[in-house]
Design a protein around this motif. Sequence first.
Motif, PDB file in Angstrom:
ATOM      1  N   PRO A 167     -15.233 -37.146  10.516  1.00  0.00           N
ATOM      2  CA  PRO A 167     -15.687 -35.842  11.006  1.00  0.00           C
ATOM      3  C   PRO A 167     -14.872 -35.336  12.189  1.00  0.00           C
ATOM      4  CG  PRO A 167     -17.235 -37.582  11.602  1.00  0.00           C
ATOM      5  CD  PRO A 167     -16.261 -38.192  10.649  1.00  0.00           C
ATOM      6  N   LEU A 168     -14.051 -36.202  12.775  1.00  0.00           N
ATOM      7  CA  LEU A 168     -13.205 -35.796  13.889  1.00  0.00           C
ATOM      8  C   LEU A 168     -11.828 -35.333  13.423  1.00  0.00           C
ATOM      9  CD1 LEU A 168     -14.052 -38.581  16.506  1.00  0.00           C
ATOM     10  CD2 LEU A 168     -15.221 -36.421  16.052  1.00  0.00           C
ATOM     11  N   GLY A 169     -11.606 -35.335  12.105  1.00  0.00           N
ATOM     12  CA  GLY A 169     -10.352 -34.851  11.560  1.00  0.00           C
ATOM     13  C   GLY A 169      -9.263 -35.899  11.568  1.00  0.00           C
ATOM     14  N   PRO A 170      -7.998 -35.465  11.513  1.00  0.00           N
ATOM     15  CA  PRO A 170      -7.530 -34.067  11.580  1.00  0.00           C
ATOM     16  C   PRO A 170      -7.766 -33.304  10.282  1.00  0.00           C
ATOM     17  CG  PRO A 170      -5.677 -35.535  11.229  1.00  0.00           C
ATOM     18  CD  PRO A 170      -6.869 -36.412  11.421  1.00  0.00           C
ATOM     19  N   PHE A 171      -8.043 -32.010  10.424  1.00  0.00           N
ATOM     20  CA  PHE A 171      -8.318 -31.157   9.278  1.00  0.00           C
ATOM     21  C   PHE A 171      -7.113 -30.258   9.010  1.00  0.00           C
ATOM     22  CE2 PHE A 171     -12.526 -32.326  10.811  1.00  0.00           C
ATOM     23  CZ  PHE A 171     -13.127 -32.706   9.628  1.00  0.00           C
ATOM     24  N   ASP A 172      -6.209 -30.742   8.184  1.00  0.00           N
ATOM     25  CA  ASP A 172      -5.060 -29.923   7.799  1.00  0.00           C
ATOM     26  C   ASP A 172      -5.526 -28.817   6.857  1.00  0.00           C
ATOM     27  OD1 ASP A 172      -3.318 -31.524   9.262  1.00  0.00           O
ATOM     28  OD2 ASP A 172      -2.976 -32.882   7.568  1.00  0.00           O
ATOM     29  N   ARG A 173      -5.075 -27.610   7.128  1.00  0.00           N
ATOM     30  CA  ARG A 173      -5.473 -26.467   6.297  1.00  0.00           C
ATOM     31  C   ARG A 173      -4.974 -26.658   4.874  1.00  0.00           C
ATOM     32  NH1 ARG A 173      -4.261 -21.437   4.328  1.00  0.00           N
ATOM     33  NH2 ARG A 173      -5.647 -19.701   4.901  1.00  0.00           N
ATOM     34  N   ILE A 174      -5.866 -26.492   3.900  1.00  0.00           N
ATOM     35  CA  ILE A 174      -5.509 -26.625   2.493  1.00  0.00           C
ATOM     36  C   ILE A 174      -5.304 -25.267   1.840  1.00  0.00           C
ATOM     37  CG2 ILE A 174      -6.284 -27.432   0.222  1.00  0.00           C
ATOM     38  CD1 ILE A 174      -7.675 -29.747   1.625  1.00  0.00           C
ATOM     39  N   ALA A 175      -6.280 -24.362   1.992  1.00  0.00           N
ATOM     40  CA  ALA A 175      -6.166 -23.084   1.289  1.00  0.00           C
ATOM     41  C   ALA A 175      -7.217 -22.100   1.769  1.00  0.00           C
ATOM     42  CB  ALA A 175      -6.321 -23.289  -0.220  1.00  0.00           C
ATOM     43  N   THR A 176      -6.977 -20.819   1.489  1.00  0.00           N
ATOM     44  CA  THR A 176      -8.011 -19.783   1.570  1.00  0.00           C
ATOM     45  C   THR A 176      -8.821 -19.837   0.283  1.00  0.00           C
ATOM     46  OG1 THR A 176      -6.605 -18.339   2.903  1.00  0.00           O
ATOM     47  CG2 THR A 176      -8.449 -17.307   1.744  1.00  0.00           C
ATOM     48  N   ILE A 177     -10.152 -19.822   0.393  1.00  0.00           N
ATOM     49  CA  ILE A 177     -10.981 -19.862  -0.819  1.00  0.00           C
ATOM     50  C   ILE A 177     -11.862 -18.636  -0.991  1.00  0.00           C
ATOM     51  CG2 ILE A 177     -10.994 -22.370  -1.025  1.00  0.00           C
ATOM     52  CD1 ILE A 177     -13.866 -22.228   0.205  1.00  0.00           C
ATOM     53  N   LEU A 178     -11.969 -17.810   0.049  1.00  0.00           N
ATOM     54  CA  LEU A 178     -12.807 -16.609  -0.039  1.00  0.00           C
ATOM     55  C   LEU A 178     -12.137 -15.513   0.760  1.00  0.00           C
ATOM     56  CD1 LEU A 178     -15.541 -15.286  -0.893  1.00  0.00           C
ATOM     57  CD2 LEU A 178     -16.469 -16.119   1.282  1.00  0.00           C
ATOM     58  N   ALA A 179     -11.905 -14.374   0.105  1.00  0.00           N
ATOM     59  CA  ALA A 179     -11.205 -13.270   0.769  1.00  0.00           C
ATOM     60  C   ALA A 179     -11.681 -11.949   0.174  1.00  0.00           C
ATOM     61  CB  ALA A 179      -9.697 -13.422   0.606  1.00  0.00           C
ATOM     62  N   SER A 180     -11.202 -10.850   0.744  1.00  0.00           N
ATOM     63  CA  SER A 180     -11.579  -9.518   0.266  1.00  0.00           C
ATOM     64  C   SER A 180     -11.173  -9.325  -1.188  1.00  0.00           C
ATOM     65  CB  SER A 180     -10.907  -8.449   1.129  1.00  0.00           C
ATOM     66  OG  SER A 180     -11.409  -8.469   2.442  1.00  0.00           O
ATOM     67  N   ASN A 181     -12.004  -8.594  -1.902  1.00  0.00           N
ATOM     68  CA  ASN A 181     -11.719  -8.170  -3.271  1.00  0.00           C
ATOM     69  C   ASN A 181     -12.068  -6.691  -3.355  1.00  0.00           C
ATOM     70  OD1 ASN A 181     -11.786  -7.485  -5.986  1.00  0.00           O
ATOM     71  ND2 ASN A 181     -12.712  -9.409  -6.655  1.00  0.00           N
ATOM     72  N   PRO A 182     -11.079  -5.807  -3.424  1.00  0.00           N
ATOM     73  CA  PRO A 182     -11.361  -4.369  -3.366  1.00  0.00           C
ATOM     74  C   PRO A 182     -12.249  -3.868  -4.497  1.00  0.00           C
ATOM     75  CG  PRO A 182      -9.072  -4.788  -4.005  1.00  0.00           C
ATOM     76  CD  PRO A 182      -9.637  -6.092  -3.561  1.00  0.00           C
ATOM     77  N   GLU A 183     -12.470  -4.675  -5.534  1.00  0.00           N
ATOM     78  CA  GLU A 183     -13.375  -4.276  -6.618  1.00  0.00           C
ATOM     79  C   GLU A 183     -14.814  -4.719  -6.363  1.00  0.00           C
ATOM     80  OE1 GLU A 183     -11.840  -5.704 -10.299  1.00  0.00           O
ATOM     81  OE2 GLU A 183     -10.014  -4.483 -10.195  1.00  0.00           O
ATOM     82  N   ILE A 184     -15.015  -5.605  -5.377  1.00  0.00           N
ATOM     83  CA  ILE A 184     -16.355  -6.139  -5.100  1.00  0.00           C
ATOM     84  C   ILE A 184     -16.782  -5.829  -3.670  1.00  0.00           C
ATOM     85  CG2 ILE A 184     -17.791  -8.213  -4.941  1.00  0.00           C
ATOM     86  CD1 ILE A 184     -17.159  -7.619  -7.775  1.00  0.00           C
ATOM     87  N   ALA A 185     -16.030  -6.363  -2.697  1.00  0.00           N
ATOM     88  CA  ALA A 185     -16.383  -6.221  -1.281  1.00  0.00           C
ATOM     89  C   ALA A 185     -15.206  -6.680  -0.438  1.00  0.00           C
ATOM     90  CB  ALA A 185     -17.629  -7.038  -0.948  1.00  0.00           C
ATOM     91  N   THR A 186     -15.262  -6.358   0.844  1.00  0.00           N
ATOM     92  CA  THR A 186     -14.203  -6.768   1.764  1.00  0.00           C
ATOM     93  C   THR A 186     -14.806  -7.591   2.899  1.00  0.00           C
ATOM     94  OG1 THR A 186     -14.405  -4.787   3.125  1.00  0.00           O
ATOM     95  CG2 THR A 186     -12.912  -4.679   1.234  1.00  0.00           C
ATOM     96  N   GLY A 187     -13.919  -8.142   3.755  1.00  0.00           N
ATOM     97  CA  GLY A 187     -14.367  -8.831   4.961  1.00  0.00           C
ATOM     98  C   GLY A 187     -15.312  -9.985   4.710  1.00  0.00           C
ATOM     99  N   ALA A 188     -15.050 -10.800   3.694  1.00  0.00           N
ATOM    100  CA  ALA A 188     -15.954 -11.903   3.353  1.00  0.00           C
ATOM    101  C   ALA A 188     -15.680 -13.114   4.240  1.00  0.00           C
ATOM    102  CB  ALA A 188     -15.783 -12.285   1.878  1.00  0.00           C
TER     103      ALA A 188
END
Length: 340
Positions: A255-276
């Motif tokens: 739980p102390l990491g290190p937490f290397d960034r893997i990926a973005t999994i949730l982002a804006s979708n102009p057909e659904i919503a933005t700023g998620a």
Amino acid sequence: MSLVKKGVCTLLLCAISSVVAQTKIVTSNPILTDWYADPEMAIFENTYWLFPTFSGVTKKQDFIDIFSSNDLKQWTKYDKVVDPSNVKWAKDAVWAPSAIQKDSTYYIFFSANDIQTPESHWWDPKVHDSTEVGGIGVVRAKHPEGPYVDHIGKPLIGTVVNGAQPIDQSIFRDHDGTHYIMYGGWGHCNIGMLNDDFTALKPFADGSLLKEITPENYVEGPVMFYKDGHYYLMWSEGSWGRDSYRVAYGRAKSPLGPFDRIATILASNPEIATGAGHNSVLNVPGTDEWYILYHRRPIPNEHRNHRVVCIDRMYFNEDGTILPIIMTHTGVPPIPLENE
């Protein structure tokens, strides 16, 4: 045993609890009809409990409402379980609740007052008002819906440490019973251990109370969960008031990491919503079904504070990495909890 109110409470019960259950709300996605954000979900007494931020003008955002459900579709609202009436020092914005049960007591951790003094200037009278009080607080109750009382009468974490503004806290209980608190704004994330009665932080082996675990691109909103031998840390990137807001994650063996960034999994979708962003995670007990709770900005968007709480399914690859979240308007089907 379910604690969801089935109708109008009796006058006696209302007098005892000081809590009024509102009319049930039946929804899809978003799961709440009003403007809320920063959702966290917990399962208490075989009932889903939702703890969001009221997404209003900052000076009017001085309270926390909570919601309960038996199936993730029908919701019962409990008004202002946290506000200046039971937390006297919380006089400004109150947001980002995180709830957990320990023994027979329920706790809500929250951010309040949006303190602004940088760590390096904390005692500089030119920039610091010595009366500034705020940070991360905690309330407790004997029932999930309350009534809640201030647990320690002051912020649990009330100063800037490692550059992290004391906001956006999340509580994680590890297998050995250790309770960790992750938090942080201003692009820095700290982790600490709570003592047994949640009145203070417990030192790590080296004597420190907080350790910085900031991953790449971190902005705010950390949340941790454990699955198949890995600790997952998720966080929000971008700006909460813009379309750039999104969720990324990393994982580690500690739980102390290190937490290397893997990926973005949730982002804006102009057909659904933005700023998620600013999410939490739900694992239905007894299953390998995982869900993500988050807020997003509907299209069309009426105001910077026009954010709504949503839920969608979360899937994993065979190697444990998380697939990109598909935002929907339908949300999830009813998911009743099995009777205990």
